[in-house]
Design a protein around this motif. Structure first.
Motif, short mmCIF file in Angstrom:
data_model
loop_
_atom_site.label_atom_id
_atom_site.label_comp_id
_atom_site.label_asym_id
_atom_site.label_seq_id
_atom_site.Cartn_x
_atom_site.Cartn_y
_atom_site.Cartn_z
N UNK A 144 41.09 -9.06 50.97
CA UNK A 144 41.29 -8.09 49.90
C UNK A 144 40.61 -6.98 50.06
N UNK A 145 41.12 -5.74 49.92
CA UNK A 145 40.54 -4.53 50.09
C UNK A 145 39.77 -3.99 48.62
N UNK A 146 38.76 -4.29 48.54
CA UNK A 146 38.18 -4.12 47.12
C UNK A 146 37.43 -2.70 47.11
N UNK A 147 36.27 -2.55 46.55
CA UNK A 147 35.58 -1.48 46.46
C UNK A 147 34.27 -1.66 46.12
N UNK A 219 37.19 2.43 60.65
CA UNK A 219 35.72 1.58 60.52
C UNK A 219 36.02 0.28 59.64
N UNK A 220 37.09 0.67 58.62
CA UNK A 220 37.39 -0.46 57.71
C UNK A 220 38.48 -1.44 58.54
N UNK A 221 39.12 -0.75 59.31
CA UNK A 221 40.43 -1.62 60.14
C UNK A 221 39.62 -2.36 61.01
N UNK A 222 38.53 -1.90 61.70
CA UNK A 222 37.74 -2.84 62.63
C UNK A 222 37.24 -4.08 61.91
N UNK A 223 36.75 -3.92 60.77
CA UNK A 223 36.12 -4.95 59.78
C UNK A 223 37.24 -6.12 59.47
N UNK A 224 38.50 -5.39 59.21
CA UNK A 224 39.54 -6.29 58.93
C UNK A 224 39.85 -7.22 60.14
N UNK A 238 32.38 -8.02 52.58
CA UNK A 238 31.78 -7.23 53.60
C UNK A 238 31.44 -5.97 52.99
N UNK A 239 30.23 -5.46 52.86
CA UNK A 239 30.07 -4.01 52.10
C UNK A 239 30.06 -3.23 53.29
N UNK A 246 23.34 -1.83 48.47
CA UNK A 246 22.97 -2.81 49.56
C UNK A 246 22.62 -4.17 48.84
N UNK A 247 22.97 -5.13 49.61
CA UNK A 247 23.04 -6.48 49.19
C UNK A 247 22.15 -7.18 50.11
#
Length: 247
Positions: A144-147, A219-224, A238-239, A246-247
């Motif tokens: 899920x691509x949230x924000x 960079x988002x695609x790499x995380x996916x 994943x933030x 920051x969490x």
């Protein structure tokens, strides 16, 4: 020790809003990892055709499918077509989204409904449509691509923040329900990724980000691709936000 990251060769991915921005980058990244890719689009047929050609040049199968993913009948029809052309959908990337921007007190019920339907309802409809086949094969990835707006309120408005926060609840529920069936459910919460959506909003500036720049769709695609390759990560957000939250 054997790597925990599993090959995605031969898997089929469906990416909503896949013709531009984060969706386009995700399509190319997953194709590079060995996936066949179904690219969903609504208006950008030329862009969708272009990304299909780029994926085919990588040696993978790809098809573009037009559908309004906020409409159940169109979602169900598209999923059937994808399954007929590419087989079971192994990886679903819920990326389709809009962010109608105006002063928050000028937002009306139409803005709210359109944003919730496109950003959140679509993720529910798509997930419900692909999960049965994932359960049958005991393998699947829901992304899920949230924000960052889900966590901080963001800069677009309450309609957008609520839609993206809803995605996190949806993701958590599926993660809990499906954890024992080989199906993971995770979210990525990007902030200020340099896409057309961001460039159009004059209120959004790179100096809002601690690292001092907009993020890149790649960079988002790499995380996916990373999340799709790992079977032990589930129920997580994943933030990817350059230090905004920051969490």
């Amino acid at each position: 020790m054997e790597s925990s990251l599993k090959s995605l060769t031969g898997k089929t991915a469906l990416i909503t809003g896949g013709s531009r921005g984060i969706g386009r980058a995700a399509a190319l990244s997953l194709a590079a990892q060995g996936c066949d890719v179904a690219v969903n689009y609504l208006n950008s047929e030329e862009d969708a055709t272009s990304i299909v050609r780029a994926i085919e040049e990588l040696g993978r199968r790809a098809y573009a499918f037009r559908a309004d993913v906020s409409r159940q009948q169109e979602v169900e029809s598209m999923v059937k077509k994808v399954q007929a052309e590419l087989g079971t959908i192994d990886i679903l990337v819920n990326n389709a989204g809009i962010n109608p921007s105006r002063p928050f007190l000028e937002l009306d019920a139409s803005d709210w409904s359109r944003t919730i339907e496109t950003n959140l309802t679509s993720a529910f409809l798509l997930s419900q449509a692909v999960i049965p086949a994932m359960r049958q094969q005991q393998w699947g990835r829901l992304v899920f691509i949230s924000s960052v707006a889900a966590q901080t309120g963001g800069v677009v408005g309450p309609h957008y923040a609520a839609s993206k926060a809803g995605m996190l609840g949806l993701m958590h529920s599926y993660a809990n329900l499906l954890a024992k069936e080989g199906i993971t459910s995770n979210a990525i919460a990007p902030a200020l990724i340099e896409t057309e959506m961001i460039r159009k909003n004059k209120n959004i500036r790179p100096d809002l980000i601690p690292v001092g720049r907009f993020g890149h769709a790649e960079e988002v695609a790499d995380a996916i691709a990373f999340i799709a390759s790992n079977g032990y990560i589930t129920g997580q957000t994943l933030n990817l936000n350059g230090g905004w939250y920051m969490s």
